[in-house]
Design a protein around this motif. Sequence first.
Motif, PDB file in Angstrom:
ATOM      1  N   ASN A  26       0.839  -1.202   0.000  1.00 42.37           N
ATOM      2  CA  ASN A  26       0.000   0.000   0.000  1.00 42.37           C
ATOM      3  C   ASN A  26       0.876   1.255   0.000  1.00 42.37           C
ATOM      4  N   TYR A  27       1.476   1.529  -1.154  1.00 41.54           N
ATOM      5  CA  TYR A  27       2.358   2.690  -1.222  1.00 41.54           C
ATOM      6  C   TYR A  27       1.952   3.607  -2.371  1.00 41.54           C
ATOM      7  N   VAL A  28       2.402   4.849  -2.246  1.00 44.22           N
ATOM      8  CA  VAL A  28       2.248   5.832  -3.321  1.00 44.22           C
ATOM      9  C   VAL A  28       3.638   6.349  -3.666  1.00 44.22           C
ATOM     10  N   LYS A  29       3.809   6.846  -4.855  1.00 43.88           N
ATOM     11  CA  LYS A  29       5.111   7.348  -5.286  1.00 43.88           C
ATOM     12  C   LYS A  29       5.350   8.754  -4.749  1.00 43.88           C
ATOM     13  N   GLY A  30       6.608   9.003  -4.349  1.00 47.68           N
ATOM     14  CA  GLY A  30       6.970  10.319  -3.840  1.00 47.68           C
ATOM     15  C   GLY A  30       8.324  10.744  -4.358  1.00 47.68           C
ATOM     16  N   SER A  31       8.637  12.019  -4.188  1.00 49.41           N
ATOM     17  CA  SER A  31       9.939  12.531  -4.612  1.00 49.41           C
ATOM     18  C   SER A  31      10.265  13.767  -3.784  1.00 49.41           C
ATOM     19  N   LYS A  32      11.534  14.113  -3.758  1.00 50.28           N
ATOM     20  CA  LYS A  32      11.934  15.349  -3.088  1.00 50.28           C
ATOM     21  C   LYS A  32      13.145  15.920  -3.809  1.00 50.28           C
ATOM     22  N   THR A  33      13.205  17.247  -3.845  1.00 52.52           N
ATOM     23  CA  THR A  33      14.343  17.944  -4.434  1.00 52.52           C
ATOM     24  C   THR A  33      14.925  18.870  -3.381  1.00 52.52           C
ATOM     25  N   ASN A  34      16.237  18.913  -3.315  1.00 51.69           N
ATOM     26  CA  ASN A  34      16.914  19.712  -2.300  1.00 51.69           C
ATOM     27  C   ASN A  34      17.817  20.750  -2.938  1.00 51.69           C
ATOM     28  N   SER A  35      17.868  21.906  -2.323  1.00 51.51           N
ATOM     29  CA  SER A  35      18.833  22.943  -2.656  1.00 51.51           C
ATOM     30  C   SER A  35      19.179  23.627  -1.347  1.00 51.51           C
ATOM     31  N   PRO A  36      20.296  24.368  -1.265  1.00 52.60           N
ATOM     32  CA  PRO A  36      20.695  24.981   0.009  1.00 52.60           C
ATOM     33  C   PRO A  36      19.578  25.839   0.600  1.00 52.60           C
ATOM     34  N   GLY A  37      19.134  25.454   1.800  1.00 49.37           N
ATOM     35  CA  GLY A  37      18.128  26.236   2.497  1.00 49.37           C
ATOM     36  C   GLY A  37      16.693  25.975   2.085  1.00 49.37           C
ATOM     37  N   GLU A  38      16.475  25.131   1.070  1.00 50.42           N
ATOM     38  CA  GLU A  38      15.098  24.910   0.608  1.00 50.42           C
ATOM     39  C   GLU A  38      14.975  23.541  -0.052  1.00 50.42           C
ATOM     40  N   GLY A  39      13.808  22.964   0.111  1.00 47.41           N
ATOM     41  CA  GLY A  39      13.524  21.696  -0.547  1.00 47.41           C
ATOM     42  C   GLY A  39      12.044  21.638  -0.901  1.00 47.41           C
ATOM     43  N   ARG A  40      11.685  20.675  -1.720  1.00 52.75           N
ATOM     44  CA  ARG A  40      10.269  20.517  -2.078  1.00 52.75           C
ATOM     45  C   ARG A  40       9.906  19.034  -2.086  1.00 52.75           C
ATOM     46  N   PHE A  41       8.801  18.717  -1.418  1.00 49.77           N
ATOM     47  CA  PHE A  41       8.305  17.356  -1.338  1.00 49.77           C
ATOM     48  C   PHE A  41       7.069  17.204  -2.214  1.00 49.77           C
ATOM     49  N   GLU A  42       6.940  16.032  -2.793  1.00 43.59           N
ATOM     50  CA  GLU A  42       5.774  15.742  -3.624  1.00 43.59           C
ATOM     51  C   GLU A  42       5.426  14.269  -3.492  1.00 43.59           C
ATOM     52  N   PHE A  43       4.152  13.961  -3.410  1.00 41.30           N
ATOM     53  CA  PHE A  43       3.731  12.559  -3.374  1.00 41.30           C
ATOM     54  C   PHE A  43       2.339  12.432  -3.983  1.00 41.30           C
ATOM     55  N   GLU A  44       2.077  11.246  -4.495  1.00 37.82           N
ATOM     56  CA  GLU A  44       0.784  10.960  -5.107  1.00 37.82           C
ATOM     57  C   GLU A  44      -0.273  10.729  -4.037  1.00 37.82           C
ATOM     58  N   LEU A  45      -1.505  10.960  -4.400  1.00 37.44           N
ATOM     59  CA  LEU A  45      -2.635  10.518  -3.593  1.00 37.44           C
ATOM     60  C   LEU A  45      -3.098   9.161  -4.112  1.00 37.44           C
ATOM     61  N   PRO A  46      -3.707   8.337  -3.288  1.00 36.54           N
ATOM     62  CA  PRO A  46      -4.155   7.017  -3.744  1.00 36.54           C
ATOM     63  C   PRO A  46      -5.137   7.134  -4.906  1.00 36.54           C
ATOM     64  N   ASN A  47      -5.022   6.203  -5.836  1.00 34.61           N
ATOM     65  CA  ASN A  47      -5.934   6.159  -6.978  1.00 34.61           C
ATOM     66  C   ASN A  47      -7.324   5.756  -6.490  1.00 34.61           C
ATOM     67  N   LYS A  48      -8.300   6.635  -6.671  1.00 34.51           N
ATOM     68  CA  LYS A  48      -9.641   6.407  -6.131  1.00 34.51           C
ATOM     69  C   LYS A  48     -10.318   5.189  -6.731  1.00 34.51           C
ATOM     70  N   SER A  49      -9.910   4.782  -7.919  1.00 30.60           N
ATOM     71  CA  SER A  49     -10.507   3.589  -8.531  1.00 30.60           C
ATOM     72  C   SER A  49     -10.015   2.309  -7.856  1.00 30.60           C
ATOM     73  N   VAL A  50      -8.894   2.418  -7.122  1.00 34.42           N
ATOM     74  CA  VAL A  50      -8.323   1.253  -6.441  1.00 34.42           C
ATOM     75  C   VAL A  50      -8.640   1.285  -4.952  1.00 34.42           C
TER      76      VAL A  50
END
Length: 459
Positions: free
Chosen positions: A408-432
């Motif tokens: 039961n997982y969703v895909k995620g990613s993160k990007t880093n730079s000095p002093g700042e980063g950004r996180f992103e992840f999927e929400l579960p597919n509602k059809s599943v």
Amino acid sequence: MFEEEKKKLEQRKKSIDKMEVSKEKLHFAVQSGLAKAKKEQALKRVKIIKRSSWSIVIAAILLISFITTISVSPVFANKVASIPGMDRVLSLIQQDKGLTAAVENDYYQPINKSLEKNGITVTLDGVLADNNGLVVFYSVQSKEIDISKLGLKYIQLWSGLHTTNYSFDLGSHSIPLAPEENTDIYSTSEHLWKVKQGKDLSWVVGLKNGDKTEHFRIPFSYKKMDVESKNFIVNKEVKIDGQSLKVKEVIVDPIRAVVKIEENPKNTKKLLARPFDELELVDEKGRKWSAIPGNAYKPLEEGNVWEVPLKESFYFYEPKKLTLTFGKIAAMDKEEAYILIDTESKKFIQLPSQSIFSNLQVKDNRVSFTVNIDKDYDMNMVGFIKFTDADEKEFYIHYEGRTPLYSNYVKGSKTNSPGEGRFEFELPNKSVTTFTNPIRLDLDFYPSWIEEDAEIKIK
């Protein structure tokens, strides 16, 4: 007898000569160390008293400690001279007084088994073993390929053909190898804790070579060491910033020492990941045994008890006094140690009072937000393992390059730079599967600490 060590010493001297420090002071520090090494067969630990120039201290430690590692103990020097392939292991243990003492006391077992594939040779040099773990020494060498172009993808300890006793896998990523200067050899070690001795052992290494991965499997065996741990029962409580911690015991084995600390469940603050990175044990001579940063963990079977491994063991030492100090402890208020997000309204519902999160976006069934953090704080430490919905359903976040541990997982990613980063992840597919708002992300890493002058007498 020590031609290889002399070559390494000269290489280190050349690299230090490039440092932008006073040549007169550096020359004096180097020559002083050489003179002492020649005059005293059993030279005591070098003490750096002046701290006016950190670069000079580093230079002195690199050069003087290299010499004294051999000169300080005739027993150790004799062991080094008599063990085949020990020159590769020497540089890995010379700064670790615990492992050095273990070698002196015959805990090192040479293996010296090699496997060659496509011009690359991996050698299992040897192991240090006790009842609870292993230190595995291995090296990579090639006369045909630039070692620095290779990357380490995984290392594993196998028992038989199907049982993995230990595994470190970077998935699609790899760590570039860094050979000794002016050599074609990369040598390293791996500390394996709570590894039981099995049958038909193999040391398995995966190396990235261009677009393909070379797989090396080296069968080996070692002698079981019958040795009892030294347990110091403490059971003393300390309060730091109003939070209660009980030091339960210190367990000392030949290759590792561990401090067990219990947190009171009634504490108002949550201990974050890497809570005890600044913990230290100090003896009556001022010798220090520090925590291994990032290695404290809570075994599931022990509830609120943390195990904090130390960098070195003092199994073969007999300190008359031992004092435990804590330094800064990573912790934050429990009531603030999470984020709540409503994906319908696309808003944060709950954030810490001193929030580092902003710029929330919910688009195309994906959630993302920015993390603003002090540049001195390692952005790689900030991350999320999972999120939980309002019905307490758990969804694990799978980052690229790693093997999913849960279905039961969703895909995620993160990007880093000095002093700042950004996180992103999927929400579960509602059809599943469905989820219920709001979703909760618990904070395990956060730039928050408690600190107070506190110490406990261990012995």
